[in-house]
Structures are given as structure tokens and as C-alpha cells.
Scaffold this active site. Structure first.
Site, mmCIF file in Angstrom:
data_model
loop_
_atom_site.group_PDB
_atom_site.id
_atom_site.type_symbol
_atom_site.label_atom_id
_atom_site.label_comp_id
_atom_site.label_asym_id
_atom_site.label_seq_id
_atom_site.Cartn_x
_atom_site.Cartn_y
_atom_site.Cartn_z
ATOM 1 N N CYS A 132 -28.003 -0.838 19.508
ATOM 2 C CA CYS A 132 -27.008 -0.185 18.651
ATOM 3 C C CYS A 132 -25.943 0.483 19.516
ATOM 4 O O CYS A 132 -26.145 1.576 20.054
ATOM 5 C CB CYS A 132 -27.674 0.848 17.741
ATOM 6 S SG CYS A 132 -26.477 1.684 16.671
ATOM 7 N N CYS A 135 -24.824 4.061 18.437
ATOM 8 C CA CYS A 135 -25.796 5.104 18.789
ATOM 9 C C CYS A 135 -25.823 5.332 20.301
ATOM 10 O O CYS A 135 -25.935 6.472 20.755
ATOM 11 C CB CYS A 135 -27.182 4.747 18.263
ATOM 12 S SG CYS A 135 -27.294 4.770 16.453
#
Length: 182
Positions: A132, A135
């Protein structure tokens, strides 16, 4: 022999580099024991490999408090949720999703029960395993703002990469369900 040394012996010969990397990782003193073993545990959970999880949790119990172990597990759990959600929002072509509230509970991020930088490192490692980018960027930015060095951040990601490679190498030698029954 430690549980991690026993795990290292399960890594097949075709993955000799993985064995060597795990040995080097365990000798690396860049991180405090809590940071290192929290990374190992959170990363192991992200691999979803029962042997790796059990080994890393067994090793973590020797150096971490129950609260810290729970925090490492929480980092893996909340990042499993966040990584799916924020990866979707980041990759989706529709910009409207970026303006909508996530409506996900993630109180543990604000109060993890351990040093915030430790929790952020564990979250970064899991986010790296789960791929991700949003993130990864958010955790790296928080860590840098907290004064965590690039060397420590990269050590955390290297740890995640090694734990993931251990899980993959071990899985590669297990018989498939059809081979096990046939």
C-alpha cells in the site's frame, strides 16, 4: 537452539540467500529488541504463514511485554484493513473516493500502548508487505517527523522483506493439497 534458528533450518537449499539474510537480520543491532521483535511479529502475521507467525511470536515473548506483543499484533490487524482500503482509494480512478471519510475504526493508531515510533515502524513494515503506497508514504512521513532515521526505516522494511521471503521459501516446499492426498 532458538525458535528462529530452527525456522532458519526449515528454509530449503534453493533459498540459501533467504537463510543468510535471516541470520544477518538477527545479528543486526540497528533496532532495539522491542522494535526488532515487534517488526518480526507484525511482519510474520502479514505473511499469513502459521509456522512463521508461531516462531516469531515465540521469539518475541522472550523480549517483549504482553502489551507490546498486543501492539505488534494490532499493527498487523489494523494495517490489513487500512492497506486494502487506502490502496483502493489511491488506485481507483474516481477522485471522489479520496474525499469520502473511510468510516473505519483505528483508535489503536492514536494509542497503541507502546512508543508511537515503534508502532509506526511495525505499521510501515506491514504496509510494505501488503503493497500500500499511500500507507507507506503516511507512515514514513510520520516516522521522519518523529526523528526516525532513514537507516532505521530501511532496516524495518528490510526486516519485512526478509520475513516475507522466509514465508515464501517455506511455502514453496510444502506439498499442494492434491499432492498431500494423492
Amino acid at each position: 537452539m532458538s525458535s528462529i534458528e530452527q525456522l532458519n533450518e526449515k528454509i530449503p537449499d534453493f533459498a540459501k540467500d533467504v537463510r543468510l539474510n535471516l541470520t544477518s537480520l538477527m545479528a543486526d543491532e540497528t533496532l532495539s529488541p522491542q522494535r526488532q521483535y515487534g517488526l518480526l511479529l507484525a511482519s510474520a502475521i502479514a505473511t499469513r504463514n502459521a509456522d512463521v507467525i508461531a516462531t516469531m511470536e515465540s521469539a518475541a515473548v522472550a523480549v517483549m511485554t504482553p502489551v507490546a506483543i498486543a501492539a505488534a499484533k494490532s499493527a498487523a490487524a489494523v494495517m490489513a484493513m487500512n492497506n486494502v482500503y487506502y490502496r483502493f482509494v489511491h488506485l481507483a480512478s474516481n477522485p471522489e473516493y479520496k474525499t469520502m471519510p473511510p468510516r473505519l475504526r483505528m483508535n489503536v493508531i492514536g494509542s497503541p500502548g507502546v512508543d508511537k515510533a515503534d508502532f509506526e515502524l511495525w505499521s510501515l513494515a506491514v504496509s510494505a508487505i501488503n503493497g500500500c503506497g499511500a500507507c507507506i508514504d503516511a507512515h514514513e512521513k510520520t516516522l521522519r517527523a518523529a526523528g526516525v532515521s532513514s537507516e532505521v526505516i530501511l532496516t524495518a522494511v528490510r526486516s519485512a522483506a526478509i520475513v516475507q521471503s522466509v514465508a515464501i521459501a517455506i511455502e514453496a516446499v510444502r506439498p499442494s493439497p492434491s499432492q498431500a492426498t494423492g
